[in-house]
Design a protein around this motif. Structure first.
Motif, PDB file in Angstrom:
ATOM      1  N   THR A   1      -3.620   8.433   5.748  1.00 23.89           N
ATOM      2  CA  THR A   1      -4.839   9.002   5.187  1.00 23.89           C
ATOM      3  C   THR A   1      -5.002  10.455   5.627  1.00 23.89           C
ATOM      4  O   THR A   1      -4.097  11.028   6.218  1.00 23.89           O
ATOM      5  CB  THR A   1      -6.059   8.136   5.578  1.00 23.89           C
ATOM      6  OG1 THR A   1      -7.228   8.674   4.982  1.00 23.89           O
ATOM      7  CG2 THR A   1      -6.265   8.087   7.076  1.00 23.89           C
TER       8      THR A   1
ATOM      9  N   ARG B   1      -3.622   3.686  -2.598  1.00 22.40           N
ATOM     10  CA  ARG B   1      -4.518   4.427  -1.699  1.00 22.40           C
ATOM     11  C   ARG B   1      -5.466   3.457  -0.994  1.00 22.40           C
ATOM     12  O   ARG B   1      -5.659   3.516   0.215  1.00 22.40           O
ATOM     13  CB  ARG B   1      -5.322   5.425  -2.538  1.00 22.40           C
ATOM     14  CG  ARG B   1      -5.613   6.697  -1.815  1.00 22.40           C
ATOM     15  CD  ARG B   1      -6.108   7.760  -2.777  1.00 22.40           C
ATOM     16  NE  ARG B   1      -5.078   8.728  -3.100  1.00 22.40           N
ATOM     17  CZ  ARG B   1      -5.213   9.688  -3.996  1.00 22.40           C
ATOM     18  NH1 ARG B   1      -6.341   9.799  -4.687  1.00 22.40           N
ATOM     19  NH2 ARG B   1      -4.237  10.547  -4.216  1.00 22.40           N
TER      20      ARG B   1
ATOM     21  N   ARG C   1     -10.509   5.607   7.025  1.00 23.19           N
ATOM     22  CA  ARG C   1      -9.698   5.623   5.804  1.00 23.19           C
ATOM     23  C   ARG C   1     -10.451   5.165   4.552  1.00 23.19           C
ATOM     24  O   ARG C   1     -10.489   5.844   3.535  1.00 23.19           O
ATOM     25  CB  ARG C   1      -8.446   4.749   6.015  1.00 23.19           C
ATOM     26  CG  ARG C   1      -7.405   4.899   4.946  1.00 23.19           C
ATOM     27  CD  ARG C   1      -6.177   4.052   5.253  1.00 23.19           C
ATOM     28  NE  ARG C   1      -6.474   2.630   5.265  1.00 23.19           N
ATOM     29  CZ  ARG C   1      -6.671   1.890   4.178  1.00 23.19           C
ATOM     30  NH1 ARG C   1      -6.582   2.434   2.990  1.00 23.19           N
ATOM     31  NH2 ARG C   1      -6.941   0.602   4.265  1.00 23.19           N
TER      32      ARG C   1
ATOM     33  N   GLY D   1      -3.829   1.505   1.692  1.00 26.87           N
ATOM     34  CA  GLY D   1      -3.313   2.294   2.815  1.00 26.87           C
ATOM     35  C   GLY D   1      -1.805   2.475   2.799  1.00 26.87           C
ATOM     36  O   GLY D   1      -1.181   2.619   3.845  1.00 26.87           O
TER      37      GLY D   1
END
Ligand code: HEM
Length: 502
Positions: A479, A55, A219, A58
């Motif tokens: 995201t 996460r 993000r 990305g």
């Protein structure tokens, strides 16, 4: 104590907190009942670190998709978390009574959770009743007011701007243009034409606010606000801010914009003031339906919901239109066929190719990749697996849309796959296109977004040919708001080779 001692003590406390946080994330109590589900990574039965890592870097959805492709439709992505990549599992989780996870608690405006962030089914259903009629398909399709609004935004604001750019040979920055258009439509519908924004004609004002919305949902900021929430809070107590000041400033800018536009409109019908002109959109109706709360609370609650609707409404719709125009601009043959088809039809809304172009864009470039986590409120069976109460499950429209069995060459934008298919097959395919989601938490703005997008595409591609300039970075960010990485799409607009009556 000297200042340097205080700084040192804070640094040691922060380091300890960080180590503790990593330890806690790395070693979580494993849920034995999930052992039958294949692990996306060897560490996932006892640690969240793999999930946090993909996460943070990305790559959450491409990595999970890779894992699904080799391991199957249900995989374990954390000690208590699973990912689903099949429409049957999605129907169980998102069509039933699974609540939203605590991730959604972080999204409040003016002390209230907007509809999107309400976790439990019953409170959600009560709030949703305020808006169901406003956004229903029949209201949207039959609304003469919305029709006038779209007509006036397109003919008085958008088309003159494009004509001028085309005559002067100027580039048009389409990622801004589409968000400005979408915000004008959404605010015009919610607050009334005269009281909504006019960003298409007030570019500087728009740019200031577009930047704020972008920074707030950026993000890493989203990651910090949701997954790192406890760490961010502890560090803040020690005087260390992990979230850049630009995010707080963006939140202030958005809040004051929302408060101003909402209170100005509410005051006009509450006090009979005349400052606000014309009709006041749907707000008066919502105001009257809200019982048992003070006027001050009503105002804050409505402003909170408007925050949610304005944000989703302009970023998601703008993102979809941007990807659609990018693909049409690099597939000139499809663009030309679309222009011909639109020109040949009495009702361009009935164009099969227009539908195909939209569906293929939803499939390939959904405006939100996720995560959209839900919690099992009781022991359940998902896609044949026993799932204990409390398990967190999520799915992503990006991953569902890349199903190679349903969509051969899934990584290519091929609108032709939707043309000439029989209705049963098309229905099957559409089940995998999940951009607006499904079930009780389906996007309430879907019909408004679709009509706004169709109208925009029809008006532009009946008149103009668009081509790409340079090499924009259109990589889609993985995201919640999956916008283009370069945040820019400059296009050239040339008056179309076909003459039409429109
Ligand atoms: C192309 C445009 C749009 C896309 C792709 C989109 C997508 C979504 C998705 C995926 C959700 C579910 C989020 C979740 O469960 O975490 C959602 C919910 C929602 N959307 Fe949209 N949206 C769009 C446009 C709009 C517009 C125009 C509005 C309103 C003006 C809107 C208002 C909402 C609201 C209020 C919710 C929460 C619904 C609930 O929880 O009951 N959206 N949208």
């Amino acid at each position: 104590m000297m200042v340097s001692d205080i700084v040192l003590a804070a640094a040691i406390a922060a380091a300890l907190k960080l180590v503790l946080w990593i330890y806690e994330s790395a070693r979580q109590p494993t849920n034995g009942q999930l052992h039958a589900i294949t692990n996306a990574h060897f560490s996932t039965p006892f640690s969240r670190l793999w999930l946090l890592w993909i996460r943070a870097t990305g790559e959450e959805f491409t990595k999970c998709l890779e894992a699904h492709r080799t391991l199957g439709p249900i995989i374990r992505i954390g000690p208590n978390e699973i990912s689903i990549n099949h429409v049957d599992g999605v129907r169980t989780v998102y069509g039933g009574n699974w609540d939203k996870s605590s991730m959604y608690d972080k999204f409040t405006y003016f002390g209230f959770s907007p509809l999107f962030a309400i976790r439990q089914g019953k409170s959600h259903a009560e709030r949703k009743r305020l808006f169901t009629h406003v956004f229903s398909k029949s209201t949207i399709v039959n609304s003469a007011k919305l029709n006038d609004l779209l007509q006036s935004i397109l003919t008085a604001r958008l088309l003159p701007r494009l004509r001028q750019a085309s005559d002067n040979g100027d580039d048009v920055e389409v990622f801004s243009l589409t968000r400005e258009y979408s915000m004008d439509v959404v605010t015009g519908y919610l607050y009334g034409k005269e009281n909504g924004t006019n960003w298409l004609e007030n570019h500087d004002n728009a740019a200031h606010h577009l930047t704020a919305f972008q920074q707030y949902a950026e993000r890493l900021a989203f990651f910090a606000i949701t997954d790192l929430h406890s760490l961010v809070t502890s560090f803040k107590r020690l005087g260390i801010d992990l979230v850049p000041p630009s995010v707080d400033m963006a939140y202030e800018t958005i809040s004051s914009f929302l408060w101003d536009i909402t209170t100005r409109t509410i005051d006009s019908f509450k006090n009979g003031e005349t400052e606000v002109k014309g009709d006041t959109g749907i707000l008066k109706d919502v105001w009257q339906k809200l019982g048992n709360v003070t006027a001050e609370e009503k105002t804050r609650l409505i402003a909170s919901d408007m925050g949610d609707q304005l944000h989703a409404g302009h970023v998601a719709t703008g993102t979809m239109l941007t990807y659609l125009m990018w693909e049409l601009s690099r597939n000139i043959d499809i663009q030309t066929r679309l222009r011909r088809e639109l020109a040949s039809l009495n009702d361009p809304y009935s164009s099969e190719l227009l539908d195909a172009v939209l569906l293929e864009t939803y499939r390939m470039y959904p405006a939100g990749y996720g995560p959209f986590p839900r919690v099992a409120s009781e022991n359940s069976t998902v896609h044949g697996f026993a799932i204990p109460k409390g398990t967190i499950a999520s799915a992503s429209p990006f991953m569902l849309g890349r199903n190679a069995a349903m969509f051969p060459n899934p990584d290519f934008w091929l609108p032709g796959r939707w043309v000439g298919v029989d209705s049963d097959k098309k229905r099957q395919m559409q089940r995998w296109v999940w951009m607006f989601m499904s079930g009780p938490r389906i996007c309430i703005g879907e019909h408004l977004a679709v009509i706004a997008m169709k109208r925009f595409v029809i008006e532009i591609y009946s008149r103009y040919e668009t081509t790409i300039i340079g090499d924009p970075d259109m990589t889609q960010l993985e995201t919640f708001f999956s916008v283009p990485a370069g945040a820019s799409l400059p296009l050239k607009f040339r008056r179309g080779p076909l003459k039409t009556n429109r």
